[in-house]
Motif scaffolding. Sequence first.
Motif, PDB file in Angstrom:
ATOM      1  N   ALA A 301       0.829  -1.210   0.000  1.00  0.00           N
ATOM      2  CA  ALA A 301       0.000   0.000   0.000  1.00  0.00           C
ATOM      3  C   ALA A 301       0.862   1.258   0.000  1.00  0.00           C
ATOM      4  N   THR A 302       1.947   1.188  -0.772  1.00  0.00           N
ATOM      5  CA  THR A 302       2.834   2.348  -0.921  1.00  0.00           C
ATOM      6  C   THR A 302       2.254   3.349  -1.902  1.00  0.00           C
ATOM      7  N   SER A 303       1.536   2.851  -2.893  1.00  0.00           N
ATOM      8  CA  SER A 303       0.863   3.742  -3.840  1.00  0.00           C
ATOM      9  C   SER A 303      -0.474   3.143  -4.240  1.00  0.00           C
ATOM     10  N   VAL A 304      -1.328   4.008  -4.745  1.00  0.00           N
ATOM     11  CA  VAL A 304      -2.637   3.607  -5.255  1.00  0.00           C
ATOM     12  C   VAL A 304      -2.667   3.948  -6.739  1.00  0.00           C
ATOM     13  N   SER A 305      -3.040   2.972  -7.556  1.00  0.00           N
ATOM     14  CA  SER A 305      -3.233   3.255  -8.975  1.00  0.00           C
ATOM     15  C   SER A 305      -4.609   3.890  -9.168  1.00  0.00           C
ATOM     16  N   VAL A 306      -4.651   4.918  -9.984  1.00  0.00           N
ATOM     17  CA  VAL A 306      -5.922   5.587 -10.311  1.00  0.00           C
ATOM     18  C   VAL A 306      -6.052   5.582 -11.833  1.00  0.00           C
ATOM     19  N   ALA A 307      -6.914   4.705 -12.325  1.00  0.00           N
ATOM     20  CA  ALA A 307      -7.121   4.575 -13.764  1.00  0.00           C
ATOM     21  C   ALA A 307      -8.449   5.216 -14.156  1.00  0.00           C
ATOM     22  N   HIS A 308      -8.433   5.911 -15.277  1.00  0.00           N
ATOM     23  CA  HIS A 308      -9.638   6.545 -15.819  1.00  0.00           C
ATOM     24  C   HIS A 308     -10.054   5.836 -17.093  1.00  0.00           C
ATOM     25  N   LEU A 309     -11.305   5.424 -17.135  1.00  0.00           N
ATOM     26  CA  LEU A 309     -11.894   4.840 -18.327  1.00  0.00           C
ATOM     27  C   LEU A 309     -13.018   5.770 -18.771  1.00  0.00           C
ATOM     28  N   THR A 310     -12.812   6.473 -19.862  1.00  0.00           N
ATOM     29  CA  THR A 310     -13.795   7.424 -20.366  1.00  0.00           C
ATOM     30  C   THR A 310     -14.675   6.740 -21.400  1.00  0.00           C
ATOM     31  N   LEU A 311     -15.981   6.804 -21.184  1.00  0.00           N
ATOM     32  CA  LEU A 311     -16.938   6.176 -22.083  1.00  0.00           C
ATOM     33  C   LEU A 311     -17.774   7.233 -22.782  1.00  0.00           C
ATOM     34  N   ALA A 312     -18.137   6.949 -24.017  1.00  0.00           N
ATOM     35  CA  ALA A 312     -19.044   7.809 -24.773  1.00  0.00           C
ATOM     36  C   ALA A 312     -20.210   6.954 -25.267  1.00  0.00           C
ATOM     37  N   ARG A 313     -21.358   7.599 -25.388  1.00  0.00           N
ATOM     38  CA  ARG A 313     -22.543   6.887 -25.855  1.00  0.00           C
ATOM     39  C   ARG A 313     -22.913   7.358 -27.253  1.00  0.00           C
ATOM     40  N   ALA A 314     -23.073   6.404 -28.139  1.00  0.00           N
ATOM     41  CA  ALA A 314     -23.477   6.713 -29.513  1.00  0.00           C
ATOM     42  C   ALA A 314     -24.472   5.656 -29.960  1.00  0.00           C
ATOM     43  N   SER A 319     -19.332   2.886 -25.065  1.00  0.00           N
ATOM     44  CA  SER A 319     -18.049   2.248 -25.381  1.00  0.00           C
ATOM     45  C   SER A 319     -16.925   3.073 -24.772  1.00  0.00           C
ATOM     46  N   VAL A 320     -15.835   2.408 -24.435  1.00  0.00           N
ATOM     47  CA  VAL A 320     -14.670   3.083 -23.870  1.00  0.00           C
ATOM     48  C   VAL A 320     -13.923   3.778 -25.003  1.00  0.00           C
ATOM     49  N   VAL A 321     -13.684   5.075 -24.843  1.00  0.00           N
ATOM     50  CA  VAL A 321     -13.016   5.845 -25.902  1.00  0.00           C
ATOM     51  C   VAL A 321     -11.651   6.376 -25.481  1.00  0.00           C
ATOM     52  N   GLN A 322     -11.376   6.340 -24.182  1.00  0.00           N
ATOM     53  CA  GLN A 322     -10.068   6.807 -23.724  1.00  0.00           C
ATOM     54  C   GLN A 322      -9.705   6.123 -22.408  1.00  0.00           C
ATOM     55  N   LYS A 323      -8.409   5.835 -22.247  1.00  0.00           N
ATOM     56  CA  LYS A 323      -7.909   5.178 -21.040  1.00  0.00           C
ATOM     57  C   LYS A 323      -6.600   5.826 -20.627  1.00  0.00           C
ATOM     58  N   ARG A 324      -6.429   6.052 -19.361  1.00  0.00           N
ATOM     59  CA  ARG A 324      -5.141   6.538 -18.849  1.00  0.00           C
ATOM     60  C   ARG A 324      -5.097   6.297 -17.353  1.00  0.00           C
ATOM     61  N   ALA A 325      -3.904   6.335 -16.787  1.00  0.00           N
ATOM     62  CA  ALA A 325      -3.749   6.032 -15.367  1.00  0.00           C
ATOM     63  C   ALA A 325      -2.575   6.789 -14.790  1.00  0.00           C
ATOM     64  N   ASP A 326      -2.586   6.922 -13.493  1.00  0.00           N
ATOM     65  CA  ASP A 326      -1.470   7.510 -12.764  1.00  0.00           C
ATOM     66  C   ASP A 326      -1.375   6.844 -11.401  1.00  0.00           C
ATOM     67  N   LEU A 327      -0.339   7.196 -10.666  1.00  0.00           N
ATOM     68  CA  LEU A 327      -0.110   6.650  -9.331  1.00  0.00           C
ATOM     69  C   LEU A 327      -0.170   7.766  -8.307  1.00  0.00           C
ATOM     70  N   VAL A 328      -0.790   7.479  -7.178  1.00  0.00           N
ATOM     71  CA  VAL A 328      -0.813   8.425  -6.062  1.00  0.00           C
ATOM     72  C   VAL A 328      -0.078   7.759  -4.899  1.00  0.00           C
ATOM     73  N   GLN A 329       0.994   8.386  -4.447  1.00  0.00           N
ATOM     74  CA  GLN A 329       1.784   7.833  -3.353  1.00  0.00           C
ATOM     75  C   GLN A 329       1.059   8.033  -2.022  1.00  0.00           C
ATOM     76  N   ALA A 330       1.136   7.044  -1.152  1.00  0.00           N
ATOM     77  CA  ALA A 330       0.444   7.109   0.140  1.00  0.00           C
ATOM     78  C   ALA A 330       1.101   8.101   1.092  1.00  0.00           C
ATOM     79  N   ALA A 331       2.390   8.359   0.903  1.00  0.00           N
ATOM     80  CA  ALA A 331       3.101   9.285   1.787  1.00  0.00           C
ATOM     81  C   ALA A 331       2.406  10.647   1.778  1.00  0.00           C
TER      82      ALA A 331
END
Length: 567
Positions: A301-314, A319-331
């Motif tokens: 539990a040194t860091s938490v991954s935070v992933a974003h899945l962006t969906l659009a409706r058509a 459907s998922v149209v964009q994906k990205r992620a980052d890390l947040v350190q617990a410190a």
Amino acid sequence: MRVQSVFPRLLAAGAAAILVAFVACTVPGPISQLPGSSRSASALSDSVDLIVASTTDVHGRIRAWDYFANATERTRGLSRAATIVDSLRNTAPGRVILLDAGDLLQGNPFAYTVRQESGKQPNAIVAAMNAMKYDAAAIGNHEFNYGVAYLDKAVSEARFPFLSDNTYRLDGSHAYKPWTIVERAGIKVGIIGATTPGVLVWDGENVRGKVTLGDIIPAVRQSVSEVKAAGAVVVVVTVHSGLDEPSSYDTVATGVPSENVAARIAREVPGIDLLLYGHSHREVRQLMIGNTLLVQPKNWATSVSVAHLTLARAGGKWSVVQKRADLVQAAGFVEKPEILAVTQRTHDATISVFTAPVGTTPVQWRSDSARLKDTPIVDFVLETEREATGADLASTAVFATDATFGPGPVTGAQMAKIYPYDNTLRVIRINGKQLRQYLDFSSRYYTGRITPRGTLETDSLIAGYNFDIVAGVDYTIDLNQPVGSRITRLVYKGKPVRDDDTFTFALTNYRQGGGGGYSMLTGSSVIKETGSIVPILLQEAVKRKGVIKQEDYFTQNWNIILPRAAR
């Protein structure tokens, strides 16, 4: 004893503010539009950003407390991660999913105390996860360390599913839920879990006759089809398996499928949007393989991954149209009070047991050079194993090169620092040829080269805990020779060891089962199963002696010949 955060309120508030800003700035397109913008509500409803927060390989680090040092842990702890998750939920209500990729129930004194309390108290690790409102967790290999019954009890106490689609009962049925579906912002998200089949090697005696594990790839492929048939628009896999590192066991000799297959899942199984993986204790912010986003937060539990899945409706379909992620350190994040509250009794019990002196020593013992030369601290472990079993030889690894104790009182926590895993001790019979192969295989930890800093280079793909040291025999490792010919001196009681000589050999269930790839032990007969847990055995040895002295254990029996460039 109640742990108070060592971080000032200002620092904690600053960390939370940074996290909120991070969440806001990474939400793209219409989601980032503020109220009052020119975009209409109907336009906004055609896009949504789902956030998947995740942890892995927590190994009992529920609170920000180092039980080995009996001090606050400043950089990690699930209680700090909980505050990160709360901030995400406050910023994106109804759009956050929380997952774990396994190895929760074993790994430190707190986890050991939880196990000792089993049947008397609720599982404090599960209670903390319940308080954090996890949506699902993959089952890791260390979940089996205390047996299937212990794992099953933990699963029964969880208010979230423990998942493993490649673990089966003997009748072929799933031992645990293979997948689950959660709904966020009206969108169904399928979550699939899987477990490295190396359990069959490392914990064979704990699972034999109860459950078995199969290849991850076909199991995940089947689960992807099932969750989609059940209406999942988004597919997330949480797997306790490394990215693509070589298996630590011989897959041919053992017949066990590959250990680390996260990359293969992404390449070979279509339809996965996000893959959370663990096991290797590494940290990966984001990695795209094909159309799959892979993430790995740091262990403990040194860091938490935070992933974003962006969906659009058509056309009425999401459907998922964009994906990205980052890390947040617990410190920098304060511990969540609710997590402290549900774990307080177990925390107090752990400190009481593990900080109590079990004996004394007049000198300091250190492990900082224990992989380079023979040391009293390693010989203490080895000779304790030999005394407990009566074996001719014994082996151990150096798990921590920062372990130290004495002069003065010796505690249970210090013994657990030397040997942090709850492996049991057994005795096998080996011959001289196997012994030489064993020692030579161990030496591959060193490449035979010198780094620019003038130190011995180690193989980055071989964990330090897979470099074994043996007592009861004298030997030399010559790093000028290739692997396979490095043991240039091997002597038992003054006589060179012949291939057909036989010995009784004390080692752990993990190593004897093939853990670390020591395939030369395959087929060796087990002549004694002690059932003794190694760190407890060390504590008991100190208690019996009262005062432990280095001269009672230390015998110089092995050495390394350095590469010529270093001389």
